[in-house]
Scaffold this active site. Structure first.
Site, PDB file in Angstrom:
ATOM      1  CG  HIS A  50      -1.700   1.658   1.715  1.00  0.00           C
ATOM      2  ND1 HIS A  50      -2.304   1.891   0.866  1.00  0.00           N
ATOM      3  CD2 HIS A  50      -1.711   2.013   2.036  1.00  0.00           C
ATOM      4  CE1 HIS A  50      -2.737   2.755   1.203  1.00  0.00           C
ATOM      5  NE2 HIS A  50      -2.770   2.905   2.401  1.00  0.00           N
ATOM      6  CG  HIS A  74       0.307   7.267   3.835  1.00  0.00           C
ATOM      7  ND1 HIS A  74       0.726   6.158   2.986  1.00  0.00           N
ATOM      8  CD2 HIS A  74      -0.941   6.675   4.208  1.00  0.00           C
ATOM      9  CE1 HIS A  74      -0.118   4.845   2.967  1.00  0.00           C
ATOM     10  NE2 HIS A  74      -0.866   5.612   3.805  1.00  0.00           N
ATOM     11  CD  GLU A  78      -3.709   5.510  10.993  1.00  0.00           C
ATOM     12  OE1 GLU A  78      -3.546   7.098  10.713  1.00  0.00           O
ATOM     13  OE2 GLU A  78      -4.657   5.298  10.975  1.00  0.00           O
ATOM     14  CG  ASP A  79      -1.883   1.371  10.008  1.00  0.00           C
ATOM     15  OD1 ASP A  79      -2.398   1.284  11.619  1.00  0.00           O
ATOM     16  OD2 ASP A  79      -1.793   1.921   8.618  1.00  0.00           O
ATOM     17  CG  ASP A 140      -3.868   6.824   2.661  1.00  0.00           C
ATOM     18  OD1 ASP A 140      -3.517   5.602   2.642  1.00  0.00           O
ATOM     19  OD2 ASP A 140      -4.488   7.227   3.644  1.00  0.00           O
ATOM     20  CG  ASP A 261     -20.850  14.376 -21.521  1.00  0.00           C
ATOM     21  OD1 ASP A 261     -21.413  13.614 -21.708  1.00  0.00           O
ATOM     22  OD2 ASP A 261     -20.528  15.497 -20.614  1.00  0.00           O
TER      23      ASP A 261
END
Ligand code: MN
Length: 509
Positions: A50, A74, A78-79, A140, A261
């Site tokens: 990821h 990123h 947090e993880d 993300d 369109d």
């Protein structure tokens, strides 16, 4: 199983080839791979898949090395429990700021909806300082939403709806049409499965036929352009996004025949003058559909979009949308604000021209902060326009998270208008704003001497309602004074406050 994006592909997608940048990205890549090595995604694949993909996308849209590094890192705080101090020590303050900006909240203080909206507030607060935070967040989200099939069902719908209601409109607001369409089309099947199926079926029936007509039209047009002596051009076709097609179908009683369109033909040329020459050739070749000619070059859309659109009858019983633009408009139309963060010459291109609709974007760019009118003290030193500031501070007035989220969906994206000064600066105002609000948004000294206003070149009363894209010019007279009536007409708190102050000052003298 998807393969992890190799470092070499990120490096070759990156615009900069400087040694320092290459080494920072290589280091961030390895650092992140290491930090996430014991984690897996819902799909069972290694977690690092990821952040590597997010870093790659950022490189691809031309972001700088700090942003790509932050994209790779990123989720590491947090993880993977990496500390802020470590990120700062290894990658510097700037990267730390960006990573922090996209990091969601710690689990302790907030729960459920409240936790979620608090994360959004923090995102906007960080975005107000540096727009790159939002760009990382969008990429993300984009990767997460394209891998939704692996996410547990109860979470899937919420993520999909939130993508359609919040993230895609943000991407649109910043002119990032590629990201907007990708976000919408990835979320659509999970947000509204039945509508998605219905749209897909209808589209399938139409596509073959439309493609054939497009191919023929393209050939005819190329010949006509060559015969008119226009040599430097390229064409491409673009397919309307599924979600955007669904929205339009919904408005048009689900009649495919009313939508012209689905496929559009684009003609990309070197200069603005070429765009108008091509328009001439197109209209000579085919009869235009009345009322369908839109000159977004002379009158750019509020998000900065520029192009000429026209729909023509192609002689085979059908109609086709044609979009004409320059290369730089094309780039801007796809990547929006992101194209301005790297392609600095694009800034020169908009400067001082009527196409200066992207002027306001400069406020976001680090080191290129545009000075805002001095009369708006709350804004001084900030780098984002009002509406981002409002997103960041809205919770100070409202207590409830549900309300905040509701406001976010409605007010900030659909209830704002963007009007132009005669020089092409964009002024961001609430819906139903008047020339009085416009004048105070520019400068109180001008507003306090306002005797009249011209809207799109015509005299307009001070209580007239401004519309998206209007060009407004304030006429001043040294004897003019604000009146009590203005207070009732004004919509913005800023204007009301300034008028009150001016009235009080008059009374005293
Ligand atoms: Mn992530």
């Amino acid at each position: 199983m998807a393969d992890i994006r190799p470092l070499s592909e990120i490096l070759s997608a990156m615009t900069s080839k400087e040694a320092a940048d290459v080494s920072m990205i290589s280091k961030a890549y390895e650092f992140s791979r290491d930090a996430h090595k014991d984690q897996t995604r819902y799909s069972g694949e290694p977690y690092f898949l990821h952040p590597a993909e997010v870093g790659f996308t950022l490189a691809e849209i031309g972001m700088d090395a700090e942003t790509i590094a932050a994209g790779l890192l990123h989720d590491s705080m947090e993880d993977a429990g990496v500390s802020a101090a470590t990120i700062e020590k290894e990658f510097g303050q700037e990267v730390l700021f960006l990573v922090r900006g996209v990091t969601k909240l710690g689990a302790l203080r907030y729960r459920g909806l409240e936790r979620h909206t608090e994360s959004l507030r923090r995102l906007f607060a960080a975005t107000a300082e540096d727009i790159r935070v939002l760009i990382i967040k969008l990429m993300d989200r984009l990767h997460n939403v394209t891998t939704l099939e692996h996410v547990p069902e109860h979470k899937r719908k919420r993520i999909a709806l939130e993508t359609l209601e919040i993230y895609a409109p943000i991407a649109d607001r910043f002119g990032m049409s590629v990201a907007k369409t990708a976000l919408e089309d990835a979320a659509f099947p999970y947000a509204y499965p039945e509508d998605y199926e219905k749209t897909r079926e209808l589209l399938k029936e139409r596509t073959k036929e439309t493609e054939k007509r497009l191919e023929k039209a393209e050939k005819d047009l190329k010949r006509a352009l060559a015969e008119s002596g226009i040599r430097e051009f390229r064409t491409e076709s673009r397919m309307k996004g599924m979600y955007s097609l669904f929205r339009k179908l919904d408005r048009k009683d689900w009649e495919m025949g009313k939508i012209f369109d689905i496929l559009a033909l684009r003609i990309i040329v070197p200069t603005v003058a070429d765009c108008y020459s091509v328009l001439g050739v197109v209209h000579k070749q085919w009869r235009p559909v009345p009322g369908k000619i839109k000159d977004y070059i002379a009158f750019p859309k509020p998000n900065g979009y520029q192009s000429i659109h026209t729909t023509v009858y192609t002689g085979d019983g059908g109609a086709l949308e044609i979009q004409i633009r320059t290369e730089s408009m094309h780039r801007e139309a796809q990547y929006g604000i992101a194209s301005h963060l790297t392609y600095k010459e694009a800034l020169g291109y908009v400067e001082g021209s009527r196409g200066g609709s992207l002027e306001w974007i400069k406020q976001f760019i680090p080191g290129r902060r545009k000075k805002l009118p001095e009369t708006i003290p709350e804004q001084s030193g900030h780098t984002a326009p009002d509406w981002v500031q409002e997103l960041a501070h809205a919770h100070e007035q409202e207590g409830r998270s549900g309300e905040y989220l509701e406001n976010l969906k409605t007010d900030f994206f659909s209830h704002r208008i963007f009007v132009f000064t005669p020089k092409g600066d964009v002024i961001d105002l609430p819906l139903a704003a008047t020339p009085i609000d416009f004048a105070y948004a520019i400068h109180s000294e001008i507003a306090n001497k306002m005797a009249g206003a011209r809207v799109n070149g015509k005299m307009a009363s001070l209580d007239s309602i401004l519309r998206n894209g209007d060009m407004v010019e304030i006429i001043t007279k040294s004897s003019a004074r604000p009146s009590r009536k203005w207070q009732d007409i004004a919509k913005t708190t800023l204007a009301k406050k300034m008028i009150r102050a001016a009235l009080a000052a008059q009374k005293q003298s």
